[in-house]
Design a protein around this motif. Structure first.
Motif, PDB file in Angstrom:
ATOM      1  N   ALA A  98       0.824  -1.212   0.000  1.00 11.98           N
ATOM      2  CA  ALA A  98       0.000   0.000   0.000  1.00 11.98           C
ATOM      3  C   ALA A  98       0.853   1.254   0.000  1.00 11.98           C
ATOM      4  N   VAL A  99       1.941   1.254   0.740  1.00 12.21           N
ATOM      5  CA  VAL A  99       2.783   2.443   0.814  1.00 12.21           C
ATOM      6  C   VAL A  99       3.364   2.798  -0.557  1.00 12.21           C
ATOM      7  N   ASN A 100       3.686   1.798  -1.364  1.00 14.86           N
ATOM      8  CA  ASN A 100       4.195   2.050  -2.717  1.00 14.86           C
ATOM      9  C   ASN A 100       3.124   2.651  -3.617  1.00 14.86           C
ATOM     10  N   VAL A 101       1.907   2.138  -3.506  1.00 15.87           N
ATOM     11  CA  VAL A 101       0.813   2.666  -4.317  1.00 15.87           C
ATOM     12  C   VAL A 101       0.507   4.100  -3.896  1.00 15.87           C
ATOM     13  N   ILE A 102       0.469   4.362  -2.611  1.00 20.84           N
ATOM     14  CA  ILE A 102       0.210   5.716  -2.116  1.00 20.84           C
ATOM     15  C   ILE A 102       1.280   6.682  -2.610  1.00 20.84           C
ATOM     16  N   ALA A 103       2.524   6.265  -2.575  1.00 17.54           N
ATOM     17  CA  ALA A 103       3.615   7.122  -3.058  1.00 17.54           C
ATOM     18  C   ALA A 103       3.426   7.439  -4.538  1.00 17.54           C
ATOM     19  N   GLN A 104       3.016   6.452  -5.320  1.00 17.12           N
ATOM     20  CA  GLN A 104       2.779   6.690  -6.744  1.00 17.12           C
ATOM     21  C   GLN A 104       1.635   7.678  -6.953  1.00 17.12           C
ATOM     22  N   VAL A 105       0.566   7.507  -6.193  1.00 14.42           N
ATOM     23  CA  VAL A 105      -0.580   8.406  -6.317  1.00 14.42           C
ATOM     24  C   VAL A 105      -0.159   9.842  -6.035  1.00 14.42           C
ATOM     25  N   LEU A 106       0.676  10.018  -5.041  1.00 12.12           N
ATOM     26  CA  LEU A 106       1.107  11.359  -4.655  1.00 12.12           C
ATOM     27  C   LEU A 106       2.128  11.963  -5.613  1.00 12.12           C
ATOM     28  N   GLU A 107       2.953  11.135  -6.219  1.00 12.68           N
ATOM     29  CA  GLU A 107       4.114  11.647  -6.945  1.00 12.68           C
ATOM     30  C   GLU A 107       4.049  11.520  -8.461  1.00 12.68           C
ATOM     31  N   ARG A 108       3.318  10.557  -8.962  1.00 11.49           N
ATOM     32  CA  ARG A 108       3.339  10.304 -10.406  1.00 11.49           C
ATOM     33  C   ARG A 108       2.009  10.626 -11.048  1.00 11.49           C
ATOM     34  N   PRO A 109       2.040  11.124 -12.273  1.00  8.47           N
ATOM     35  CA  PRO A 109       0.772  11.274 -12.990  1.00  8.47           C
ATOM     36  C   PRO A 109       0.239   9.886 -13.358  1.00  8.47           C
ATOM     37  N   ALA A 110      -1.056   9.781 -13.423  1.00  4.99           N
ATOM     38  CA  ALA A 110      -1.680   8.509 -13.801  1.00  4.99           C
ATOM     39  C   ALA A 110      -1.425   8.233 -15.275  1.00  4.99           C
ATOM     40  N   GLU A 111      -1.382   6.973 -15.625  1.00  5.62           N
ATOM     41  CA  GLU A 111      -1.266   6.588 -17.027  1.00  5.62           C
ATOM     42  C   GLU A 111      -2.654   6.550 -17.647  1.00  5.62           C
ATOM     43  N   ALA A 112      -2.718   6.870 -18.896  1.00  2.00           N
ATOM     44  CA  ALA A 112      -3.986   6.824 -19.622  1.00  2.00           C
ATOM     45  C   ALA A 112      -4.492   5.385 -19.684  1.00  2.00           C
ATOM     46  N   PRO A 113      -5.797   5.188 -19.570  1.00  2.00           N
ATOM     47  CA  PRO A 113      -6.351   3.833 -19.658  1.00  2.00           C
ATOM     48  C   PRO A 113      -5.965   3.103 -20.939  1.00  2.00           C
ATOM     49  N   SER A 114      -5.775   3.834 -22.032  1.00  2.00           N
ATOM     50  CA  SER A 114      -5.429   3.203 -23.309  1.00  2.00           C
ATOM     51  C   SER A 114      -4.068   2.519 -23.271  1.00  2.00           C
ATOM     52  N   ARG A 115      -3.254   2.858 -22.287  1.00  2.00           N
ATOM     53  CA  ARG A 115      -1.951   2.178 -22.170  1.00  2.00           C
ATOM     54  C   ARG A 115      -2.114   0.755 -21.661  1.00  2.00           C
ATOM     55  N   SER A 116      -3.236   0.479 -21.005  1.00  2.00           N
ATOM     56  CA  SER A 116      -3.498  -0.862 -20.482  1.00  2.00           C
ATOM     57  C   SER A 116      -4.539  -1.623 -21.289  1.00  2.00           C
ATOM     58  N   ARG A 117      -5.332  -0.875 -22.049  1.00  2.00           N
ATOM     59  CA  ARG A 117      -6.410  -1.511 -22.806  1.00  2.00           C
ATOM     60  C   ARG A 117      -6.557  -0.829 -24.162  1.00  2.00           C
ATOM     61  N   ALA A 118      -6.364  -1.599 -25.186  1.00  2.57           N
ATOM     62  CA  ALA A 118      -6.487  -1.062 -26.551  1.00  2.57           C
ATOM     63  C   ALA A 118      -7.932  -0.662 -26.829  1.00  2.57           C
ATOM     64  N   GLY A 119      -8.078   0.341 -27.670  1.00  2.00           N
ATOM     65  CA  GLY A 119      -9.405   0.732 -28.115  1.00  2.00           C
ATOM     66  C   GLY A 119     -10.087   1.796 -27.278  1.00  2.00           C
ATOM     67  N   VAL A 120      -9.437   2.278 -26.216  1.00  2.00           N
ATOM     68  CA  VAL A 120     -10.036   3.344 -25.413  1.00  2.00           C
ATOM     69  C   VAL A 120      -9.950   4.634 -26.222  1.00  2.00           C
ATOM     70  N   PRO A 121     -11.078   5.291 -26.445  1.00  2.09           N
ATOM     71  CA  PRO A 121     -11.052   6.527 -27.231  1.00  2.09           C
ATOM     72  C   PRO A 121     -10.224   7.613 -26.539  1.00  2.09           C
ATOM     73  N   PRO A 122      -9.549   8.443 -27.308  1.00  5.51           N
ATOM     74  CA  PRO A 122      -8.727   9.508 -26.714  1.00  5.51           C
ATOM     75  C   PRO A 122      -9.522  10.434 -25.803  1.00  5.51           C
ATOM     76  N   GLU A 123     -10.787  10.683 -26.146  1.00  3.05           N
ATOM     77  CA  GLU A 123     -11.613  11.558 -25.314  1.00  3.05           C
ATOM     78  C   GLU A 123     -11.887  10.936 -23.944  1.00  3.05           C
ATOM     79  N   LEU A 124     -12.053   9.617 -23.896  1.00  7.42           N
ATOM     80  CA  LEU A 124     -12.262   8.944 -22.606  1.00  7.42           C
ATOM     81  C   LEU A 124     -10.962   8.936 -21.814  1.00  7.42           C
ATOM     82  N   ASP A 125      -9.845   8.699 -22.500  1.00  9.66           N
ATOM     83  CA  ASP A 125      -8.535   8.813 -21.851  1.00  9.66           C
ATOM     84  C   ASP A 125      -8.402  10.174 -21.167  1.00  9.66           C
ATOM     85  N   ALA A 126      -8.725  11.216 -21.920  1.00  6.96           N
ATOM     86  CA  ALA A 126      -8.588  12.575 -21.405  1.00  6.96           C
ATOM     87  C   ALA A 126      -9.481  12.808 -20.193  1.00  6.96           C
TER      88      ALA A 126
END
Length: 77
Positions: free
Chosen positions: A7-35
Motif C-alpha cells: 500500500a505504501v508504494n501505491v500511495i507514493a505513486q498516487v502522490l508523486e506520479r501522474p496517472a497513465e492513460a487507460p489506453s496504455r493498459s487496454r487497446a481501443g479506449v477513445p482519446p476523449e475517454l482517456d482525457a
C-alpha cells in the motif's frame, strides 16, 4: 492507474506520479475517454471536474459521439 504490492508504494505513486492513460493498459479506449479519466485523476483540484454532474455530462457527450464544448477541454494540461 497505479500498481504495486504494498500500500505504501501505491500511495507514493498516487502522490508523486501522474496517472497513465487507460489506453496504455487496454487497446481501443477513445482519446476523449482517456482525457476524461486523466482529468478525473489530476493532482490539482482545479484541474479535476467540479462535480459528478460534470463527469456524467462528459460521458453522455462521449456516448453520443460529441466533442467537448469549446472553452472547457476534457483534459487540462
Amino acid at each position: 492507474p497505479f500498481g504495486g504490492t504494498a500500500a505504501v508504494n501505491v500511495i507514493a505513486q498516487v502522490l508523486e506520479r501522474p496517472a497513465e492513460a487507460p489506453s496504455r493498459s487496454r487497446a481501443g479506449v477513445p482519446p476523449e475517454l482517456d482525457a476524461l479519466c486523466l482529468r478525473c485523476l489530476a493532482k490539482a483540484a482545479d484541474d479535476r471536474p467540479a462535480s459528478a454532474d460534470e463527469v456524467v455530462a462528459a460521458l453522455d457527450r462521449l456516448q453520443q459521439g460529441e466533442r467537448p464544448p469549446r472553452g472547457r477541454p476534457l483534459l487540462v494540461v
